[in-house]
Motif scaffolding. Structure first.
Motif, mmCIF file in Angstrom:
data_model
loop_
_atom_site.group_PDB
_atom_site.id
_atom_site.type_symbol
_atom_site.label_atom_id
_atom_site.label_comp_id
_atom_site.label_asym_id
_atom_site.label_seq_id
_atom_site.Cartn_x
_atom_site.Cartn_y
_atom_site.Cartn_z
ATOM 1 N N GLU A 1 -1.844 2.012 6.808
ATOM 2 C CA GLU A 1 -1.809 0.613 6.380
ATOM 3 C C GLU A 1 -2.220 -0.328 7.511
ATOM 4 O O GLU A 1 -2.848 -1.367 7.274
ATOM 5 N N HIS A 2 -1.891 0.040 8.747
ATOM 6 C CA HIS A 2 -2.286 -0.801 9.879
ATOM 7 C C HIS A 2 -3.798 -0.792 10.063
ATOM 8 O O HIS A 2 -4.388 -1.836 10.386
ATOM 9 N N TYR A 3 -4.420 0.365 9.859
ATOM 10 C CA TYR A 3 -5.857 0.491 10.099
ATOM 11 C C TYR A 3 -6.685 0.325 8.825
ATOM 12 O O TYR A 3 -7.721 0.973 8.658
ATOM 13 N N ALA A 4 -6.234 -0.552 7.932
ATOM 14 C CA ALA A 4 -7.024 -0.852 6.737
ATOM 15 C C ALA A 4 -6.576 -2.171 6.136
ATOM 16 O O ALA A 4 -5.377 -2.409 5.971
ATOM 17 N N ASP A 5 -7.530 -3.035 5.820
ATOM 18 C CA ASP A 5 -7.232 -4.265 5.091
ATOM 19 C C ASP A 5 -7.339 -4.041 3.593
ATOM 20 O O ASP A 5 -6.760 -4.800 2.811
ATOM 21 N N ALA A 6 -8.088 -3.021 3.200
ATOM 22 C CA ALA A 6 -8.182 -2.626 1.789
ATOM 23 C C ALA A 6 -8.326 -1.113 1.747
ATOM 24 O O ALA A 6 -9.075 -0.529 2.534
ATOM 25 N N ILE A 7 -7.594 -0.495 0.832
ATOM 26 C CA ILE A 7 -7.649 0.955 0.671
ATOM 27 C C ILE A 7 -8.110 1.244 -0.753
ATOM 28 O O ILE A 7 -7.492 0.788 -1.720
ATOM 29 N N ILE A 8 -9.195 1.992 -0.865
ATOM 30 C CA ILE A 8 -9.775 2.323 -2.170
ATOM 31 C C ILE A 8 -9.564 3.803 -2.457
ATOM 32 O O ILE A 8 -9.806 4.657 -1.605
ATOM 33 N N ALA A 9 -9.094 4.094 -3.657
ATOM 34 C CA ALA A 9 -9.022 5.473 -4.145
ATOM 35 C C ALA A 9 -10.030 5.609 -5.286
ATOM 36 O O ALA A 9 -10.105 4.729 -6.149
ATOM 37 N N VAL A 10 -10.793 6.689 -5.306
ATOM 38 C CA VAL A 10 -11.854 6.820 -6.311
ATOM 39 C C VAL A 10 -11.338 7.387 -7.626
ATOM 40 O O VAL A 10 -12.111 7.569 -8.563
ATOM 41 N N ALA A 11 -10.046 7.653 -7.708
ATOM 42 C CA ALA A 11 -9.430 8.141 -8.939
ATOM 43 C C ALA A 11 -7.937 7.885 -8.853
ATOM 44 O O ALA A 11 -7.381 7.733 -7.760
ATOM 45 N N GLU A 12 -7.274 7.824 -10.009
ATOM 46 C CA GLU A 12 -5.828 7.647 -10.014
ATOM 47 C C GLU A 12 -5.146 8.784 -9.246
ATOM 48 O O GLU A 12 -4.149 8.571 -8.555
ATOM 49 N N ALA A 13 -5.710 9.994 -9.374
ATOM 50 C CA ALA A 13 -5.138 11.138 -8.660
ATOM 51 C C ALA A 13 -5.246 10.954 -7.150
ATOM 52 O O ALA A 13 -4.363 11.372 -6.398
ATOM 53 N N ALA A 14 -6.332 10.337 -6.692
ATOM 54 C CA ALA A 14 -6.485 10.070 -5.257
ATOM 55 C C ALA A 14 -5.457 9.041 -4.799
ATOM 56 O O ALA A 14 -4.909 9.126 -3.694
ATOM 57 N N LYS A 15 -5.178 8.061 -5.650
ATOM 58 C CA LYS A 15 -4.137 7.074 -5.325
ATOM 59 C C LYS A 15 -2.775 7.751 -5.221
ATOM 60 O O LYS A 15 -2.012 7.507 -4.277
ATOM 61 N N GLU A 16 -2.464 8.609 -6.180
ATOM 62 C CA GLU A 16 -1.190 9.334 -6.144
ATOM 63 C C GLU A 16 -1.073 10.162 -4.872
ATOM 64 O O GLU A 16 0.003 10.253 -4.267
ATOM 65 N N ASN A 17 -2.200 10.747 -4.454
ATOM 66 C CA ASN A 17 -2.251 11.521 -3.216
ATOM 67 C C ASN A 17 -1.870 10.659 -2.018
ATOM 68 O O ASN A 17 -1.070 11.068 -1.160
ATOM 69 N N LEU A 18 -2.431 9.460 -1.950
ATOM 70 C CA LEU A 18 -2.156 8.553 -0.843
ATOM 71 C C LEU A 18 -0.706 8.085 -0.856
ATOM 72 O O LEU A 18 -0.060 7.992 0.195
#
Length: 372
Positions: free
Chosen positions: A133-150
Motif C-alpha cells: 500500500e505504501h508503494y502504490a497510489d492505485a492497485i489494479i487487479a485484472v480479475a476478481e480472483a486477483a483482487k481476492e489474492n491481494l
C-alpha cells in the motif's frame, strides 16, 4: 499531457506484456505520452517499438520483481523522463524507485496463485499489506480472483480496483481458408477441433486434458486437440500423448505467432489451470471470434466464462469432467450455437481493448491529479 512510464520485468511476451501492447495500441495519444522500461533483450522490445513507443532497456529487472541494484538505475530513468505516473507490472524495483522520486505509482497484479502461509498470516500478512500500500497510489487487479489474492496477502480491498483485461477483436478466416488450414495440420474435415493456448507448465493442467481426450477417443469421438505453446513440460506431455496412444489425435505446433489463424480452426478452447490464472487473453480472443470454452473453475476463469452462457466450468484436476463438458458441446449443436453467439455479445460488452484502455486512462488521470 500526462506522461506515463510503464515498467515490466518480463523477458518474454506473457499476459502482462500483452496488456501493455493492447494499451499502447489504443490509448489517447492527444492526452497521454507513454514510454516503456523493459529488461535488456526482452522479446517485448520490438513489439513495443512497432507501436511507435520509446523503450528504455534496463539491467537487473529481467524476470525479477525486486533487485536493489536496479532501483538506482530506474531512479535515473525516472528522473530523466520525469513522468507524472509510473505504472509497474511485476516490478517492485520500479515502485520503490518511483516513490523515492516522488511520482504517482500504479501497480497491476496480472496473476493469481496460492498465497503462502507466511503472507496469509500475521505478521507477514500485515507487513506485506503495508509495504504494497505504501508503494502504490492505485492497485489494479485484472480479475476478481486477483483482487481476492491481494486481499488474502494483506492489502485492503478498498485500495484495489478490478479492471478486466481487453483485447483486439480477432477476424476469423473464411471457410475455405479454414479448410486449407485444417488440411495443413492433417485434421479430417469432419473432426471437432479443441485447443489449449498456454505455457506448458504443471499448473496449466495439460496432463488432465490429455487424459480427457483419451476418454473421448475411447467413446469414439472424432476430435483433434491442438496444444500450442512451449514450456518445461513439452517433452513430458509429448511422451504422455504417446503413452496414451494419442499420436494421431494431439498436435504440438510449438510457439504460435499468428494466434487468429490458429483460433480460426478451433471449435472450442480449453483452459485446465489449477495453480495460476487471472484473465486468459487467449480465451478473450477466442470469444471475439465466437469460440466457446471449457475451463476449470479456478482463478479468473469464472470471470471470463459464465457457466452455461459462453462455455462450461469444470472442477480442477478432473479429466472425466473435462471430457464430459467437451462431449456436451460436441453432441448438442443447439447449445453450441447459443454459446457461440453469447461469446460475441459478452466480448463486446466487457472485454474490448478500447474499454481496457479507457479504464486505465481513468486511473492515470486520478493518480496524476492527486500528485498535482
Amino acid at each position: 499531457m500526462i506522461r506515463v512510464l510503464n515498467i515490466s520485468s518480463d523477458r518474454n511476451i506473457g499476459g502482462a506484456g500483452r496488456c501493455i501492447l493492447n494499451f499502447l495500441a489504443h490509448y489517447d495519444r492527444t492526452q497521454f505520452e507513454v514510454d516503456v522500461a523493459l529488461p535488456k533483450g526482452s522479446l517485448l522490445i520490438s513489439e513495443v517499438e512497432k507501436l511507435d513507443t520509446r523503450v528504455i532497456e534496463v539491467d537487473g529487472i529481467g524476470d525479477k520483481s525486486l533487485d536493489f541494484g536496479a532501483i538506482r538505475t530506474l531512479k535515473g530513468v525516472i528522473r530523466n523522463l520525469n513522468p507524472n505516473v509510473v505504472h509497474t507490472h511485476g516490478a517492485m524495483s520500479g515502485r520503490i524507485a518511483a516513490r523515492q522520486c516522488g511520482k504517482a505509482i500504479v501497480y497491476t497484479r496480472h496473476s493469481v496463485f496460492p498465497v503462502s502461509k507466511k503472507l496469509s498470516r500475521f505478521p507477514g500478512k500485515w507487513i506485506n499489506g503495508k509495504i504494497n500500500e505504501h508503494y502504490a497510489d492505485a492497485i489494479i487487479a485484472v480479475a476478481e480472483a486477483a483482487k481476492e489474492n491481494l486481499v488474502e496477502s494483506g492489502i485492503s480491498p478498498n485500495r484495489i480496483e478490478v479492471i478486466l483485461n481487453g483485447v483486439e477483436a480477432q477476424t476469423r478466416l473464411s471457410p475455405e481458408e479454414i479448410a486449407t488450414e485444417k488440411a495443413r495440420y492433417s485434421i479430417p474435415p469432419d473432426y471437432f477441433v479443441a485447443g489449449i493456448l498456454a505455457r506448458m507448465e504443471p499448473v496449466k493442467g495439460h496432463s488432465y486434458l490429455l487424459e480427457a481426450i483419451r476418454i473421448l477417443k475411447d467413446q469414439q469421438t472424432p476430435i483433434t486437440l491442438i496444444i500450442a505453446g512451449v514450456g518445461s513440460l513439452e517433452e513430458e506431455l509429448k511422451q504422455q500423448a504417446n503413452t496414451l496412444d494419442l499420436a494421431d489425435s494431439v498436435l504440438f505446433p510449438g510457439f504460435i505467432t499468428d494466434i487468429p489463424r490458429l483460433l480460426s480452426i478451433l471449435d472450442l478452447q480449453v483452459n485446465a489451470s489449477y495453480g495460476t490464472e487471472a484473465t486468459s487473453l487467449a480465451l478473450l480472443e477466442g470469444m471475439s471470434m465466437g469460440v466457446p470454452a471449457v475451463v476449470t473453475d479456478y482463478g479468473g476463469n469464472p470471470g471470463v466464462i459464465a457457466n452455461g452462457q459462453n462455455g462450461l466450468l469444470v472442477p480442477t484436476r478432473d479429466s472425466a469432467a473435462l471430457a464430459e463438458a467437451i462431449a456436451t458441446l460436441i453432441d448438442d449443436k443447439d447449445i453450441y450455437a447459443r454459446m457461440s453467439a453469447s461469446c460475441l455479445d459478452i466480448f463486446q460488452e466487457k472485454f474490448t481493448a478500447d474499454q481496457y484502455a479507457r479504464n486505465i486512462e481513468t486511473v492515470y488521470r486520478r493518480v496524476a491529479g492527486k500528485r498535482g
